[in-house]
Scaffold this motif. Structure first.
Motif, PDB file in Angstrom:
ATOM      1  N   LYS A 139       0.808  -1.227   0.000  1.00  0.00           N
ATOM      2  CA  LYS A 139       0.000   0.000   0.000  1.00  0.00           C
ATOM      3  C   LYS A 139       0.841   1.278   0.000  1.00  0.00           C
ATOM      4  N   GLU A 140       1.811   1.387   0.921  1.00  0.00           N
ATOM      5  CA  GLU A 140       2.576   2.626   1.030  1.00  0.00           C
ATOM      6  C   GLU A 140       3.403   2.904  -0.222  1.00  0.00           C
TER       7      GLU A 140
ATOM      8  N   VAL B  42       2.579   1.871  -3.326  1.00  0.00           N
ATOM      9  CA  VAL B  42       1.630   2.252  -4.379  1.00  0.00           C
ATOM     10  C   VAL B  42       1.293   3.733  -4.231  1.00  0.00           C
ATOM     11  N   GLU B  43       1.115   4.136  -2.973  1.00  0.00           N
ATOM     12  CA  GLU B  43       0.801   5.552  -2.711  1.00  0.00           C
ATOM     13  C   GLU B  43       1.958   6.475  -3.094  1.00  0.00           C
ATOM     14  N   GLN B  44       3.167   5.917  -3.107  1.00  0.00           N
ATOM     15  CA  GLN B  44       4.331   6.707  -3.520  1.00  0.00           C
ATOM     16  C   GLN B  44       4.440   6.803  -5.035  1.00  0.00           C
ATOM     17  N   GLY B  45       3.553   6.069  -5.726  1.00  0.00           N
ATOM     18  CA  GLY B  45       3.553   6.120  -7.185  1.00  0.00           C
ATOM     19  C   GLY B  45       4.353   5.023  -7.857  1.00  0.00           C
ATOM     20  N   LEU B  46       4.870   4.094  -7.072  1.00  0.00           N
ATOM     21  CA  LEU B  46       5.615   2.989  -7.674  1.00  0.00           C
ATOM     22  C   LEU B  46       4.670   2.009  -8.365  1.00  0.00           C
ATOM     23  N   LYS B  47       5.207   1.341  -9.404  1.00  0.00           N
ATOM     24  CA  LYS B  47       4.383   0.390 -10.148  1.00  0.00           C
ATOM     25  C   LYS B  47       5.179  -0.871 -10.472  1.00  0.00           C
TER      26      LYS B  47
ATOM     27  N   ILE C  33       7.522  -2.030  -7.091  1.00  0.00           N
ATOM     28  CA  ILE C  33       6.842  -2.225  -5.807  1.00  0.00           C
ATOM     29  C   ILE C  33       7.477  -3.385  -5.053  1.00  0.00           C
TER      30      ILE C  33
END
Length: 417
Positions: free
Chosen positions: A384-385, A387-392, A396
């Motif tokens: 979750k954290e 993904v919220e940072q914009g990693l894909k 991730i």
């Protein structure tokens, strides 16, 4: 016993129920012997026939087993090669004569009278497991059964009679044990591993040569030395039995106990000029674990744990020496994320290995607590954290792994203080 249905039958309680009653043990199941009856009579009374090779019936209400008295004559190989005769003229003495051990050849009449033509009660008193007759040698499965009974009643002081051990030795030499089906062999092994002294089962099989016939890679461990500074008991076979005893203390799970037997199989492959060192025995042992699991048709969970313990037990022992990244790699190989219960079994088996050494029986095993806590910390890391940072995608997973390694390092720091 429902006396209304069986009132027209001459019925006796037989086998394990009588034996355990005389030993003041809990009776798990009761088997009944019917003298002087026919198949037709049993069916007329409402019994359901379940025996294919000989007449065994289930009581219509209690569902307990009732068997017609029978004699058996060897006519083929293995434990199934018998011709059965179960007509009304078969006597109780004839039926009891075909049984394996004297302690299992006692019948009890409805009024409590014991029918004991082969002195089973005397052998119970003298704590001896003795074969009833020479016909014992016709059924190779009995070698494993006697070893299992020796394990079960070891705490009472029972041992195998010398003449029975001699007969079992002769049977092992004939090659008849190789005619046993994998499921029957595994059934005896697994039931023995459930006992409180399964090491006695292995020791009896080894003493009569049956272990060499059934599981040569385990038998080969006796006489193979370990470095004395790490193994005061020195002998690899003795060590394996000590590990099995520790596994019994730690867990009732068959997988842990079977893994104890498998963990050092690779030491039997070490060249003598390399003794007492066994570099790489973990990897070399995997092929031997594969062979025995295939031979015995070992259930998947038991097989999987045996592979993992064989390959990675030294990683577990050296947990504090592994860098956090290597610990994470170990977690991945053990598949701890999906099989947390198996991870706990793995730790118990490794602890048994560590404490299954002379003078180390009571030693603590902090490696297990360290790895448990490290895993718990890793599980707090979620996607979750990141993904919220914009990693894909792969980024991730890479970030999660780095975070897990950091968490493992923190736990390691606490243990190193």
């Amino acid at each position: 016993m429902d006396t209304e249905i069986t009132s027209d039958l001459n019925v006796y309680l037989v086998g394990g129920a009588v034996r355990d009653k005389l030993l003041n043990r809990e009776i798990v199941e009761r088997d009944w012997l019917v003298i002087g009856a026919s198949v037709d009579k049993m069916l007329q009374l409402g019994f359901n026939q379940v025996g294919k090779d000989f007449p065994v019936f289930l009581h219509p209400q209690s569902k307990e087993e009732y068997a017609l008295a029978r004699t058996e004559r060897k006519q083929g190989k293995g434990y199934t090669g018998f011709a059965c005769y179960a007509e009304p003229d078969v006597t109780i003495e004839q039926d009891l004569l075909r049984r394996d051990l004297t302690v299992n050849a006692i019948a009890q009449a409805e009024d409590g009278t014991m029918i004991d033509p082969y002195n089973g009660q005397a052998d119970i008193k003298n704590k001896l497991l003795r074969h009833v007759s020479a016909a014992f040698a016709e059924d190779p499965l009995r070698v494993l059964r006697v070893a299992r009974f020796a394990a079960r009643y070891h705490y009472l002081g029972f041992s195998v009679a010398s003449e029975t051990m001699q007969l079992m030795t002769e049977m092992a030499m004939t090659g008849e044990l190789n005619n046993l089906t994998p499921d029957r062999v595994w059934k005896e092994f697994s039931r023995s591993l459930e006992e409180n002294n399964p090491e006695v089962f292995i020791e009896v099989l080894r003493s009569c040569g049956a272990l060499a016939a059934l599981w040569p890679s385990l038998d080969a461990l006796w006489g193979v030395p370990n470095p004395e500074q790490h193994h005061g008991e020195i002998d690899s076979g003795i060590h394996t039995m000590m590990v099995l005893k520790q596994a019994v203390k730690f867990s009732n799970h068959i997988a842990v106990r079977f893994a104890a037997l498998c963990h050092d199989l690779g030491k039997g492959l070490t060249q003598k000029d390399k003794w007492p060192s066994h570099h790489g025995h973990e990897k070399s042992g995997l092929a031997l674990v594969k062979v025995i699991c295939k031979k015995f048709k070992v259930p998947n969970q038991v097989k999987r744990l045996s592979f993992l313990v064989c390959e990675f037990h030294l990683h577990c022992h050296r947990a504090f020496e592994l860098n956090p990244k290597t610990v994470l790699t170990l977690f991945d190989k053990l598949d701890v994320w999906r099989k947390a219960d198996d991870f706990e079994l793995f730790l118990l088996a490794c602890h048994a290995d560590s404490s299954g050494r002379l003078g180390k029986e009571q030693s603590a095993y902090p490696q297990a607590d360290y790895l448990r806590q490290a895993l718990s910390a890793c599980k707090q890391v979620t996607a979750k954290e990141f993904v919220e940072q914009g990693l894909k995608g792969p980024a991730i997973k890479e970030a999660m792994n780095k975070a897990k390694i950091d968490e493992i390092a923190k736990v390691r720091q606490v243990f190193n203080k």
